[in-house]
Design a protein around this motif. Structure first.
Motif, short mmCIF file in Angstrom:
data_model
loop_
_atom_site.label_atom_id
_atom_site.label_comp_id
_atom_site.label_asym_id
_atom_site.label_seq_id
_atom_site.Cartn_x
_atom_site.Cartn_y
_atom_site.Cartn_z
N UNK A 98 0.84 -1.20 0.00
CA UNK A 98 0.00 0.00 0.00
C UNK A 98 0.87 1.25 0.00
N UNK A 99 1.93 1.21 0.83
CA UNK A 99 2.82 2.38 0.91
C UNK A 99 3.51 2.59 -0.44
N UNK A 108 2.43 1.70 -3.43
CA UNK A 108 1.45 2.20 -4.41
C UNK A 108 1.28 3.71 -4.23
N UNK A 109 1.27 4.17 -2.98
CA UNK A 109 1.12 5.59 -2.72
C UNK A 109 2.35 6.35 -3.22
N UNK A 127 4.44 5.46 -5.57
CA UNK A 127 4.53 5.44 -7.02
C UNK A 127 3.63 6.50 -7.63
N UNK A 128 2.44 6.66 -7.05
CA UNK A 128 1.50 7.62 -7.63
C UNK A 128 1.87 9.06 -7.28
N UNK A 129 2.17 9.32 -6.00
CA UNK A 129 2.44 10.69 -5.61
C UNK A 129 3.13 10.70 -4.24
N UNK A 158 3.82 13.31 -2.30
CA UNK A 158 3.07 14.10 -1.29
C UNK A 158 1.92 13.32 -0.69
N UNK A 159 1.18 12.58 -1.53
CA UNK A 159 0.05 11.82 -1.00
C UNK A 159 0.55 10.74 -0.04
N UNK A 193 3.29 10.92 1.81
CA UNK A 193 3.68 11.60 3.05
C UNK A 193 2.44 11.94 3.88
N UNK A 194 1.40 12.40 3.19
CA UNK A 194 0.19 12.78 3.90
C UNK A 194 -0.47 11.58 4.57
N UNK A 195 -0.15 10.37 4.05
CA UNK A 195 -0.68 9.16 4.67
C UNK A 195 0.27 8.65 5.75
N UNK A 196 1.32 9.41 6.03
CA UNK A 196 2.25 9.02 7.09
C UNK A 196 3.27 8.00 6.66
N UNK A 197 3.47 7.83 5.34
CA UNK A 197 4.44 6.86 4.85
C UNK A 197 5.84 7.46 4.94
N UNK A 198 6.76 6.74 5.56
CA UNK A 198 8.16 7.16 5.60
C UNK A 198 8.78 6.74 4.27
#
Lengths: 240, 363
Positions: free
Chosen positions: B211-212, B214-215, B217-219, B221-222, B224-229
């Protein structure tokens, strides 16, 4: 409650935010201004994508700027983007549940899924939660993004033009969802929007930025009647 | 209140809540395909094929794990690496040194090889934190070139004593597991290890890291906004890909027995990129297809008496085909074509049986 003091951002000679001092009371607050006023830059500072050269941001008494950007989601900061950023490759429920995967204490996978489904119901997306987001129409993707912002225990929800490009009846539905966020989650909501009907319907108070400066702030209906605000949006005739 | 009414948003229907996640039809098809592939490769193929073709299929298996590493990096995280064959060489070298210098059980040597390669491969991935796209591809290609030169200079593969001993004249073969000394047995062993690697990949893709990624790869900023390091998860992807490639290198060393530096030219990494793209980067099946392209196709051409250079042309045409018509590669195109074919056959069959009915209806 948010207290912002003397917030200044500089990109070379451009100053998108110039000593902004403003308070956002609990509930839903609007942030409006013409294009280039610094609204998105303000959100980017709160998200940690842009570092300010001066100023402080206190959210519920805590210094938000002291946190690393990716830790702010853990703190309870959520946002949507001007160009919608729901993750196309993932299903609706994975999109929402992944917001909790990096927040400790969100429970196991089943609990996260449960919370995600709750958020999906809250925003009113009527599709199979295992559908890939990439196959959904624009309205549903927007709502997925809003569901990502409200799932779990958000403390501060930043909505960046959530109604951009949506037809009127869908904006109306979105407005109903936004107005229920503070009550349902206890979060503070800041709404950046050009649709004044939506701002008027959702926000008790509104702040106005123009060229990086705060030009008005207060109850929404007063602010929207303010002469300076109308001038900022419509422009003024310079005396020759 | 203007355009926004006061009624609450309509609640979504309660079907949303009906229990956990069910298997989707395409997942069921995938499971059936895996089962068939396993039965065929474990029970049937080793029994009916000659030793030569069994060896070729062993190579298909471990190269598909190498391809899987690149498939994950590109398809899931959006990172292009042109250094994967060099990582494979490192894995093979580390495995042969460990197997000469220790008497640890085979599976432990394999896992150790994976872990050491993981550390080295993650170093190769460090530039990925700052670079992306073409620049990352170039940097990894140059690192691969450097690794190739280093391995040649130290007269890879050297069978000297100890882990760092150097004896270019050593002729000892790299060992195989005691339960899989013969070629067919080692093929089965390889298939099972590769299956484990694919399951690890699937577990990652389906879970929190997937999931991290996929986020990311797409963006970013998105993400980071989901808290992904982002730093952590990019390095994690390189670590996972390197671990798998290291294990593949170990299997390769055992398979061929004696390694040669010329088996790992830098430009093979580009060929690997081509076959991974043709197989399809958005599906793990793409890696299996890529393995077959990389190892089976040259053997087939050789068997048919065709020149091996034909491959370069075939892969070139294949890449253009993928870019123009099937960005998801063969892994996506093949099931789609099969479904279309099935529908066509059904329609023909129906038309074949229906004219008498139509005739009566018209009369």
């Amino acid at each position: 409650m948010m207290e912002i003091e003397g917030l200044t951002v500089r990109f070379g000679g451009v100053v998108p935010l110039d000593g902004v001092t403003v308070r956002f009371e609990a509930g839903t607050c609007g942030l409006i201004g013409p294009n280039g006023a610094g609204k998105t830059t303000f959100f980017n500072v709160l998200s940690g994508f842009v570092a300010p050269v001066a100023g402080s941001v206190k959210a519920f008494g805590e210094d938000l700027l002291a946190l690393a950007h990716f830790r702010r989601a853990r703190w309870g900061l959520r946002r949507t983007f001007q160009t919608e950023q729901a993750i196309e490759e993932l299903s609706v429920v994975d999109n929402v549940a992944m917001m909790l995967e990096h927040v400790p204490g969100s429970g196991n996978a089943a609990a996260r899924r449960e919370a995600a489904i709750e958020a999906i119901e809250f925003v009113g997306i009527d599709v199979d939660p295992d559908t890939k987001v990439g196959t959904l129409p624009a309205r549903d993707r927007r709502l997925v993004e809003v569901a990502r912002a409200v799932v779990g225990k958000p403390r501060l929800v930043l909505l960046d033009e959530p109604a951009a490009g949506l037809p009127d009846e869908e904006t109306e539905h979105l407005g109903q969802v936004i107005r229920r966020i503070p009550e349902a989650t206890g979060a503070q909501v800041i709404l950046v929007e050009h649709d004044m009907t939506l701002v008027g319907a959702c926000c008790e108070t509104t702040a106005v930025l123009d060229f990086g400066k705060l030009i008005a702030s207060g109850p929404t209906d007063e602010v929207l009647r303010d002469e300076q605000v109308i001038k900022a949006y419509l422009g003024t005739e310079e005396p020759a | 209140m203007g355009a926004v009414g006061t009624t609450p948003a309509p609640a979504a229907p309660s079907k949303l809540r009906s229990g956990g996640r069910r298997l989707q039809p395409n997942e069921i098809r995938g499971l059936i395909a895996i089962a068939i592939l396993l039965v065929v490769s474990l029970a049937i193929l080793p029994a009916i094929l000659s030793v030569y073709w069994v060896t070729v299929l062993t190579a298909v298996a471990y190269i598909s794990v190498t391809a899987l590493g690149l498939n994950l990096l590109m398809g899931r995280v959006g990172l292009v690496s042109l250094g994967q064959i060099a990582v494979l060489a490192m894995g093979a070298w580390i495995f042969s040194k460990l197997s000469f210098s220790t008497s640890l059980p085979y599976p432990i040597v394999l896992v150790l090889t994976g872990l050491i390669t993981m550390i080295l491969g993650t170093l190769v991935g460090l530039p990925a934190l700052r670079l992306s796209g073409l620049y990352l591809a170039l940097i990894t290609l140059m690192l691969a070139g450097a690794i190739t030169i280093a391995l040649r200079t130290m007269q890879f593969p050297n069978g000297g004593p100890g882990f760092l001993g150097n004896d270019p004249n050593s002729s000892a073969a790299v060992r195989r597991p005691a339960i899989a000394m013969s070629d067919p047995a080692f093929f089965r062993y390889t298939v099972i290890v590769c299956l484990v690697m694919f399951l690890i990949a699937l577990w990652h893709v389906r879970g929190k890291p997937g999931h991290a990624w996929a986020a990311i790869r797409q963006s970013e900023p998105a993400a980071l906004a989901a808290g992904v390091n982002i730093t952590l998860y990019k390095l994690w992807a390189f670590a996972l890909a390197s671990f798998m490639t290291g294990v593949a290198g170990g299997l390769m060393a055992s398979d061929v027995g004696r390694l040669y530096a010329i088996s790992f030219p830098t430009d093979k990494s580009i060929v690997l990129l081509a076959v991974v793209l043709m197989g399809g980067i958005y599906s793990l099946w793409g890696a299996v297809i890529a393995g077959a392209f990389y190892s089976l196709l040259p053997a087939l051409l050789d068997d048919w008496g065709l020149p091996a250079d034909l491959l370069t042309i075939l892969f070139g045409v294949g890449i253009i085909q993928v870019l123009l018509t099937a960005p998801g590669g063969l892994a996506q195109q093949f099931p789609r074509d099969m479904r279309n074919l099935g529908r066509l056959i059904m329609r023909l069959a129906r038309r074949g049986s229906s004219p008498p009915d139509d005739g009566r209806a018209a009369a």
